[in-house]
Design a protein around this motif. Structure first.
Motif, PDB file in Angstrom:
ATOM      1  N   ARG A 146       0.816  -1.016  -0.083  1.00  0.00           N
ATOM      2  CA  ARG A 146      -0.023   0.102  -0.269  1.00  0.00           C
ATOM      3  C   ARG A 146       0.867   1.185   0.095  1.00  0.00           C
ATOM      4  O   ARG A 146       2.038   1.164   0.574  1.00  0.00           O
ATOM      5  N   GLY A 147       0.293   2.398  -0.615  1.00  0.00           N
ATOM      6  CA  GLY A 147       1.122   3.552  -0.415  1.00  0.00           C
ATOM      7  C   GLY A 147       1.987   3.798  -1.482  1.00  0.00           C
ATOM      8  O   GLY A 147       2.794   2.837  -2.045  1.00  0.00           O
ATOM      9  N   ALA A 148       2.519   5.187  -1.783  1.00  0.00           N
ATOM     10  CA  ALA A 148       3.336   5.339  -2.789  1.00  0.00           C
ATOM     11  C   ALA A 148       4.662   4.625  -2.438  1.00  0.00           C
ATOM     12  O   ALA A 148       5.472   4.050  -3.400  1.00  0.00           O
ATOM     13  N   ALA A 149       4.939   4.705  -1.138  1.00  0.00           N
ATOM     14  CA  ALA A 149       6.529   4.399  -0.875  1.00  0.00           C
ATOM     15  C   ALA A 149       6.445   2.556  -0.997  1.00  0.00           C
ATOM     16  O   ALA A 149       7.417   2.094  -1.702  1.00  0.00           O
ATOM     17  N   GLY A 150       5.490   1.875  -0.734  1.00  0.00           N
ATOM     18  CA  GLY A 150       5.185   0.691  -1.013  1.00  0.00           C
ATOM     19  C   GLY A 150       5.353   0.247  -2.412  1.00  0.00           C
ATOM     20  O   GLY A 150       6.136  -0.778  -2.716  1.00  0.00           O
ATOM     21  N   TYR A 151       4.473   0.855  -3.092  1.00  0.00           N
ATOM     22  CA  TYR A 151       4.723   0.458  -4.666  1.00  0.00           C
ATOM     23  C   TYR A 151       5.974   0.683  -5.098  1.00  0.00           C
ATOM     24  O   TYR A 151       6.391  -0.039  -6.137  1.00  0.00           O
ATOM     25  N   GLN A 172       7.069   1.375 -14.866  1.00  0.00           N
ATOM     26  CA  GLN A 172       7.300   1.952 -16.075  1.00  0.00           C
ATOM     27  C   GLN A 172       7.411   3.430 -16.228  1.00  0.00           C
ATOM     28  O   GLN A 172       8.099   3.831 -17.246  1.00  0.00           O
ATOM     29  N   ARG A 173       6.706   4.225 -15.294  1.00  0.00           N
ATOM     30  CA  ARG A 173       6.797   5.668 -15.330  1.00  0.00           C
ATOM     31  C   ARG A 173       7.988   6.221 -14.479  1.00  0.00           C
ATOM     32  O   ARG A 173       8.473   7.272 -14.673  1.00  0.00           O
ATOM     33  N   GLY A 174       8.537   5.497 -13.470  1.00  0.00           N
ATOM     34  CA  GLY A 174       9.507   5.765 -12.676  1.00  0.00           C
ATOM     35  C   GLY A 174       9.198   6.281 -11.377  1.00  0.00           C
ATOM     36  O   GLY A 174       9.862   6.934 -10.584  1.00  0.00           O
ATOM     37  N   TYR A 175       7.733   6.588 -11.351  1.00  0.00           N
ATOM     38  CA  TYR A 175       7.152   7.061  -9.993  1.00  0.00           C
ATOM     39  C   TYR A 175       5.708   6.837  -9.956  1.00  0.00           C
ATOM     40  O   TYR A 175       5.059   6.305 -10.873  1.00  0.00           O
ATOM     41  N   VAL A 176       5.000   6.834  -8.796  1.00  0.00           N
ATOM     42  CA  VAL A 176       3.701   6.621  -8.415  1.00  0.00           C
ATOM     43  C   VAL A 176       3.082   7.301  -7.427  1.00  0.00           C
ATOM     44  O   VAL A 176       3.828   8.121  -6.511  1.00  0.00           O
ATOM     45  N   ILE A 177       1.787   7.646  -7.630  1.00  0.00           N
ATOM     46  CA  ILE A 177       1.197   8.738  -6.696  1.00  0.00           C
ATOM     47  C   ILE A 177       0.000   7.832  -5.975  1.00  0.00           C
ATOM     48  O   ILE A 177      -0.657   7.029  -6.397  1.00  0.00           O
ATOM     49  N   SER A 178       0.033   8.208  -4.860  1.00  0.00           N
ATOM     50  CA  SER A 178      -1.205   7.585  -4.096  1.00  0.00           C
ATOM     51  C   SER A 178      -1.943   8.505  -3.089  1.00  0.00           C
ATOM     52  O   SER A 178      -1.296   9.819  -2.861  1.00  0.00           O
ATOM     53  N   PHE A 179      -3.055   8.482  -2.492  1.00  0.00           N
ATOM     54  CA  PHE A 179      -3.757   9.185  -1.647  1.00  0.00           C
ATOM     55  C   PHE A 179      -4.500   8.362  -0.466  1.00  0.00           C
ATOM     56  O   PHE A 179      -5.066   7.401  -0.790  1.00  0.00           O
ATOM     57  N   GLY A 188       1.003  10.943  -1.473  1.00  0.00           N
ATOM     58  CA  GLY A 188       2.173  10.466  -1.594  1.00  0.00           C
ATOM     59  C   GLY A 188       2.777   9.976  -2.879  1.00  0.00           C
ATOM     60  O   GLY A 188       2.069   9.975  -3.734  1.00  0.00           O
ATOM     61  N   LEU A 189       4.103  10.672  -3.336  1.00  0.00           N
ATOM     62  CA  LEU A 189       4.669  10.375  -4.555  1.00  0.00           C
ATOM     63  C   LEU A 189       5.854   9.605  -4.124  1.00  0.00           C
ATOM     64  O   LEU A 189       6.904   9.975  -3.252  1.00  0.00           O
ATOM     65  N   GLY A 190       5.985   8.387  -4.703  1.00  0.00           N
ATOM     66  CA  GLY A 190       6.877   7.719  -4.417  1.00  0.00           C
ATOM     67  C   GLY A 190       7.814   7.408  -5.718  1.00  0.00           C
ATOM     68  O   GLY A 190       7.635   7.147  -6.720  1.00  0.00           O
ATOM     69  N   ILE A 207       5.581  13.578   0.964  1.00  0.00           N
ATOM     70  CA  ILE A 207       4.196  13.498   1.438  1.00  0.00           C
ATOM     71  C   ILE A 207       3.695  14.782   1.606  1.00  0.00           C
ATOM     72  O   ILE A 207       4.298  15.604   2.193  1.00  0.00           O
ATOM     73  N   SER A 208       2.644  14.968   1.328  1.00  0.00           N
ATOM     74  CA  SER A 208       1.811  16.276   1.233  1.00  0.00           C
ATOM     75  C   SER A 208       0.251  16.265   1.378  1.00  0.00           C
ATOM     76  O   SER A 208      -0.270  15.298   0.745  1.00  0.00           O
TER      77      SER A 208
END
Length: 233
Positions: A146-151, A172-179, A188-190, A207-208
């Protein structure tokens, strides 16, 4: 000889149980800023107060916890001394650019590593003048799923059968966003880091409470992640 080994098995099992309880008590206390009483620990472990007393006294002998005047046990200097050496090189390289990111973007930045099936924060930097702070701290952990860090951490590892599409997206994108998946109300942006072979997967996470801020920040985090990935840390 076989009889001796058989007779010693219960003793080994009891010793392992005691060790597990002691470590769990240490973990509980380290995760409780206000400290815990003997009764608190006894309840959490499901043991008699006398057992909790012996466990805590033993752990305190190694200066990992300390009992204050109010009777509550808290993490002590011995634990901090051990923790300083964990991921020290990674933290030392990552903290300065994390601090610059946090102050520039006005949001908390955390460095996570994967331990078993958990995402563990090994460094957390908050902006100097933030009106709102995230209730997250170094040593905090949550499940990898769960969450941007986990992904992001899962994306830094080899693909797993049937993995979450969010993990594939991060790879694929190099990053992921979760809420709201770890801290309710926060985005979260991981961004996964590239690590040496056989080193724990790591990622940077912003984290914001602001969706707009998080959605505008991938390039900033990707740049720092690329720099950190070039270090042998």
């Amino acid at each position: 000889m076989a009889t001796s080994e058989t007779n010693s098995s219960p003793a080994r099992a009891a010793g392992a149980q005691t060790l597990a309880r002691g470590l769990r008590a240490l973990e509980l206390i380290a995760q409780t800023p206000g400290g815990m009483t003997i009764q608190d620990v006894a309840v959490e472990l499901g043991v008699h107060r006398s057992i909790a007393t012996r466990l805590l006294s033993t752990v305190a002998e190694f200066r990992l916890i300390n009992r204050g005047p109010d009777g509550r046990y808290r993490a002590a200097g011995g634990l901090a001394a051990l923790a300083r050496e964990v991921y020290a090189g990674l933290r030392d390289q990552a903290t300065p650019p994390m601090r610059q990111l946090a102050n520039t973007l006005g949001a908390s930045v955390a460095l996570f590593v994967a331990e078993a099936e958990d995402a563990v924060a090994v460094a957390v930097v908050e902006p100097a003048d933030a009106p709102l702070r995230v209730a997250f701290r170094q040593g905090g952990r949550h499940p990898l799923d769960r969450g941007a860090a986990g992904y992001a951490l899962l994306a830094a590892q080899p693909e797993r059968p049937g993995e979450n599409p969010r993990v594939t997206e991060a790879r694929q994108r190099g990053y992921v966003i979760s809420f709201g998946e770890v801290a309710p109300g926060f985005w979260g942006l991981g961004v996964p880091l590239t690590r040496p072979v056989n080193e724990q997967a790591a990622c940077l996470t912003l984290i914001s409470a602001s969706r707009e801020l998080v959605e505008s920040a991938p390039d900033s985090l990707l740049k720092v992640a690329t720099e950190l990935s070039s270090y042998a840390i």
